[in-house]
Motif scaffolding. Structure first.
Motif, PDB file in Angstrom:
ATOM      1  N   TYR A  26       0.857  -1.194   0.000  1.00 17.09           N
ATOM      2  CA  TYR A  26       0.000   0.000   0.000  1.00 17.09           C
ATOM      3  C   TYR A  26       0.892   1.243   0.000  1.00 17.09           C
ATOM      4  CZ  TYR A  26      -3.461  -3.440   1.366  1.00 17.09           C
ATOM      5  OH  TYR A  26      -4.269  -4.551   1.396  1.00 17.09           O
ATOM      6  N   ALA A  27       0.547   2.195  -0.855  1.00 12.09           N
ATOM      7  CA  ALA A  27       1.276   3.459  -0.879  1.00 12.09           C
ATOM      8  C   ALA A  27       0.302   4.594  -0.630  1.00 12.09           C
ATOM      9  CB  ALA A  27       1.975   3.650  -2.220  1.00 12.09           C
ATOM     10  N   SER A  28       0.588   5.362   0.399  1.00  9.21           N
ATOM     11  CA  SER A  28      -0.208   6.564   0.667  1.00  9.21           C
ATOM     12  C   SER A  28       0.469   7.722  -0.044  1.00  9.21           C
ATOM     13  CB  SER A  28      -0.268   6.835   2.177  1.00  9.21           C
ATOM     14  OG  SER A  28      -0.819   5.718   2.850  1.00  9.21           O
ATOM     15  N   ILE A  29      -0.239   8.285  -1.000  1.00  6.07           N
ATOM     16  CA  ILE A  29       0.374   9.343  -1.818  1.00  6.07           C
ATOM     17  C   ILE A  29      -0.471  10.606  -1.749  1.00  6.07           C
ATOM     18  CG2 ILE A  29       1.220   7.518  -3.365  1.00  6.07           C
ATOM     19  CD1 ILE A  29      -0.706   8.656  -5.510  1.00  6.07           C
ATOM     20  N   PRO A  30       0.170  11.762  -1.924  1.00  8.64           N
ATOM     21  CA  PRO A  30      -0.596  13.014  -1.872  1.00  8.64           C
ATOM     22  C   PRO A  30      -1.709  13.028  -2.927  1.00  8.64           C
ATOM     23  CG  PRO A  30       1.752  13.456  -1.769  1.00  8.64           C
ATOM     24  CD  PRO A  30       1.613  12.000  -2.094  1.00  8.64           C
ATOM     25  N   GLN A  31      -2.803  13.602  -2.558  1.00  6.29           N
ATOM     26  CA  GLN A  31      -3.963  13.683  -3.453  1.00  6.29           C
ATOM     27  C   GLN A  31      -3.569  14.274  -4.802  1.00  6.29           C
ATOM     28  OE1 GLN A  31      -7.104  12.829  -3.512  1.00  6.29           O
ATOM     29  NE2 GLN A  31      -8.345  14.411  -4.498  1.00  6.29           N
ATOM     30  N   ALA A  32      -2.692  15.272  -4.808  1.00  5.97           N
ATOM     31  CA  ALA A  32      -2.307  15.934  -6.063  1.00  5.97           C
ATOM     32  C   ALA A  32      -1.611  14.950  -7.007  1.00  5.97           C
ATOM     33  CB  ALA A  32      -1.392  17.123  -5.761  1.00  5.97           C
ATOM     34  N   ASP A  33      -0.815  14.045  -6.473  1.00  8.29           N
ATOM     35  CA  ASP A  33      -0.140  13.058  -7.319  1.00  8.29           C
ATOM     36  C   ASP A  33      -1.136  12.083  -7.924  1.00  8.29           C
ATOM     37  OD1 ASP A  33       2.232  14.248  -6.701  1.00  8.29           O
ATOM     38  OD2 ASP A  33       2.873  12.730  -5.244  1.00  8.29           O
ATOM     39  N   VAL A  82      -7.579   9.292   2.477  1.00  8.35           N
ATOM     40  CA  VAL A  82      -7.286   9.281   3.909  1.00  8.35           C
ATOM     41  C   VAL A  82      -6.531  10.554   4.265  1.00  8.35           C
ATOM     42  CG1 VAL A  82      -6.092   8.065   5.778  1.00  8.35           C
ATOM     43  CG2 VAL A  82      -7.194   6.760   3.955  1.00  8.35           C
ATOM     44  N   ASN A  83      -7.239  11.477   4.853  1.00 11.92           N
ATOM     45  CA  ASN A  83      -6.633  12.731   5.326  1.00 11.92           C
ATOM     46  C   ASN A  83      -5.794  13.427   4.242  1.00 11.92           C
ATOM     47  OD1 ASN A  83      -6.603  14.264   7.829  1.00 11.92           O
ATOM     48  ND2 ASN A  83      -4.388  14.016   7.784  1.00 11.92           N
ATOM     49  N   GLY A  84      -6.346  13.509   3.057  1.00  9.61           N
ATOM     50  CA  GLY A  84      -5.648  14.204   1.972  1.00  9.61           C
ATOM     51  C   GLY A  84      -4.697  13.341   1.179  1.00  9.61           C
ATOM     52  N   TYR A  85      -4.583  12.091   1.510  1.00  9.11           N
ATOM     53  CA  TYR A  85      -3.729  11.155   0.774  1.00  9.11           C
ATOM     54  C   TYR A  85      -4.603  10.047   0.177  1.00  9.11           C
ATOM     55  CZ  TYR A  85       0.519  13.180   2.739  1.00  9.11           C
ATOM     56  OH  TYR A  85       1.534  14.041   3.069  1.00  9.11           O
ATOM     57  N   ARG A  86      -4.176   9.559  -0.952  1.00  4.63           N
ATOM     58  CA  ARG A  86      -4.852   8.423  -1.566  1.00  4.63           C
ATOM     59  C   ARG A  86      -4.040   7.157  -1.305  1.00  4.63           C
ATOM     60  NH1 ARG A  86     -10.180   9.010  -3.573  1.00  4.63           N
ATOM     61  NH2 ARG A  86     -10.425  11.210  -4.036  1.00  4.63           N
ATOM     62  N   GLY A 135       2.092  16.471   6.210  1.00  5.84           N
ATOM     63  CA  GLY A 135       1.909  16.799   4.798  1.00  5.84           C
ATOM     64  C   GLY A 135       3.108  16.535   3.916  1.00  5.84           C
ATOM     65  N   GLN A 136       3.840  15.486   4.178  1.00  7.48           N
ATOM     66  CA  GLN A 136       5.025  15.195   3.368  1.00  7.48           C
ATOM     67  C   GLN A 136       4.643  14.787   1.943  1.00  7.48           C
ATOM     68  OE1 GLN A 136       8.047  12.725   4.991  1.00  7.48           O
ATOM     69  NE2 GLN A 136       8.041  13.729   6.993  1.00  7.48           N
ATOM     70  N   ASP A 137       5.562  15.079   1.021  1.00  5.78           N
ATOM     71  CA  ASP A 137       5.302  14.776  -0.388  1.00  5.78           C
ATOM     72  C   ASP A 137       5.664  13.344  -0.769  1.00  5.78           C
ATOM     73  OD1 ASP A 137       4.330  17.256  -0.949  1.00  5.78           O
ATOM     74  OD2 ASP A 137       6.284  18.085  -1.505  1.00  5.78           O
ATOM     75  N   ALA A 138       6.346  12.638   0.118  1.00  7.84           N
ATOM     76  CA  ALA A 138       6.834  11.301  -0.220  1.00  7.84           C
ATOM     77  C   ALA A 138       5.679  10.321  -0.398  1.00  7.84           C
ATOM     78  CB  ALA A 138       7.776  10.815   0.870  1.00  7.84           C
ATOM     79  N   TRP A 139       5.966   9.221  -1.072  1.00  8.51           N
ATOM     80  CA  TRP A 139       5.005   8.131  -1.191  1.00  8.51           C
ATOM     81  C   TRP A 139       5.320   7.130  -0.093  1.00  8.51           C
ATOM     82  CZ3 TRP A 139       3.572   6.658  -6.901  1.00  8.51           C
ATOM     83  CH2 TRP A 139       3.140   7.817  -7.568  1.00  8.51           C
ATOM     84  N   LEU A 140       4.362   6.901   0.756  1.00  6.75           N
ATOM     85  CA  LEU A 140       4.590   6.164   1.999  1.00  6.75           C
ATOM     86  C   LEU A 140       4.106   4.726   1.821  1.00  6.75           C
ATOM     87  CD1 LEU A 140       2.999   9.073   4.025  1.00  6.75           C
ATOM     88  CD2 LEU A 140       5.457   8.741   3.621  1.00  6.75           C
ATOM     89  N   VAL A 141       5.045   3.795   1.825  1.00  7.46           N
ATOM     90  CA  VAL A 141       4.742   2.406   1.471  1.00  7.46           C
ATOM     91  C   VAL A 141       4.751   1.531   2.720  1.00  7.46           C
ATOM     92  CG1 VAL A 141       5.476   0.423   0.080  1.00  7.46           C
ATOM     93  CG2 VAL A 141       5.779   2.760  -0.799  1.00  7.46           C
TER      94      VAL A 141
END
Lengths: 96, 223
Positions: A7-14, A29-33, A69-75
């Motif tokens: 699973y990767a939580s990524i910023p909505q903009a990405d 989820v709180n602004g992340y997909r 609000g980090q820009d990284a993709w969180l895996v």
């Protein structure tokens, strides 16, 4: 090769910027997909989006990263994403 | 001693070769029964069209794997969240301690206390409406309530989800019967080759897993 989900939580903009069609129903989820993919697709995704920082973290660190609000993709794996989603969107209260 | 190509060709022409091949083909191969394991947070089955249950009477049934983990699992719903005809179950302390379903007019709590371990594993869940009675069965336990409170239109759109409650486990043999006990919809949910969209074997409503990956398929005997 043993196949399992990541699973990767990524910023909505990405997500809006190119992944919406591939992951149309990624939970918000709180602004992340949250993207769901297999370990086999992980490398392909990382290669395709090599301008992004893929960081593998435990749930507590993912929660902190999302809150800041980090820009990284969180895996992470399924157990960690369960904790992340439960933290941000606790299940509806149900009577006993 | 190693066989070279010449030796191999000699062997292939041997009259014993057919017996050798036959022997290999007779090695029994076990059949794997695949099921799609939902992750409990992102995945569920979405029907290609809402199924309208027969208002004069119906039976909705499916098999669902109840696990001991203390989670609340959405079983099915319309897209009205917990406000419509929906159901969920919860295991607590290793028991199928409480079972609920909700109607648009409020929560009706049905309690099915099981002895430790006896209500875990693959259970058949059945929701049967006859007249004004709605009988809910989970495994060997059942309870009947009056359906007069139901102001809902009895539509099912999701399997494995009720609002924010996602099921952790797997479903199979989803079936709907009408008031004449005729099977009107059936989706086995066990065809790995079909992938994300599982085709109906009765009726025309299929089911697609949201956030599907091919790794959801598990050998049922290992779960």
């Amino acid at each position: 090769m043993s196949l399992y989900q990541l699973y990767a939580s990524i910023p909505q903009a990405d997500w809006v910027g190119g992944l919406k069609s591939r992951f149309p129903q990624a939970p918000l989820v709180n602004g992340y997909r949250v993207l769901v993919f297999t370990n086999r697709d992980y490398l392909k995704l990382a290669e395709q989006y090599n301008d992004k920082d893929f960081i593998e973290l435990q749930s507590g660190d993912i929660i902190s990263a999302i809150e800041s609000g980090q820009d990284a993709w969180l895996v992470c794996d399924v157990n960690n994403i369960r904790e992340v989603i439960k933290y941000f969107t606790p299940p509806e209260l149900i009577g006993e | 001693m190693y066989l070279n190509k010449k030796d191999l060709s000699l062997k292939k022409s041997s009259k014993y070769l057919n017996l050798f091949d036959l022997g290999e083909s007779y090695i029994p191969k076990s059949v794997i029964n695949y099921v799609a394991q939902l992750d409990g947070v992102t995945q569920y089955w979405q029907l290609s069209a809402p199924i309208q249950l027969d208002l004069s009477g119906f039976a909705l049934e499916f098999d669902y794997s109840v696990i001991s983990q203390d989670t609340t699992n959405g079983l099915f719903s319309n897209d009205k969240g917990l406000g419509g005809f929906s159901a969920y179950e919860r295991v607590s302390s290793g028991r199928l301690a409480t079972f609920y379903y909700e109607t648009i007019s409020g929560t009706l709590n049905s309690t099915l206390f099981g002895s430790a371990g006896s209500d875990l594993g693959l259970l058949t869940f059945r929701f049967e409406k006859i007249g004004n009675d709605l009988t809910v069965t989970a495994g060997s336990r059942n309870i009947t309530v009056s359906s007069s409170e139901f102001t809902d239109d009895f539509i099912v759109k999701f399997i494995g989800r009720a609002a924010s409650l996602y099921a952790l486990g797997y479903f199979k043999n989803f079936r709907v019967f009408n008031s004449s006990s005729v099977l009107t919809n059936e989706i086995p949910l066990t065809n790995k080759a079909q992938g994300a969209t599982q085709l109906a074997t009765v009726g025309s409503v299929n089911a697609t897993m949201v956030n599907y990956t091919e790794s959801v398929w598990k050998d049922e005997s290992t779960l």
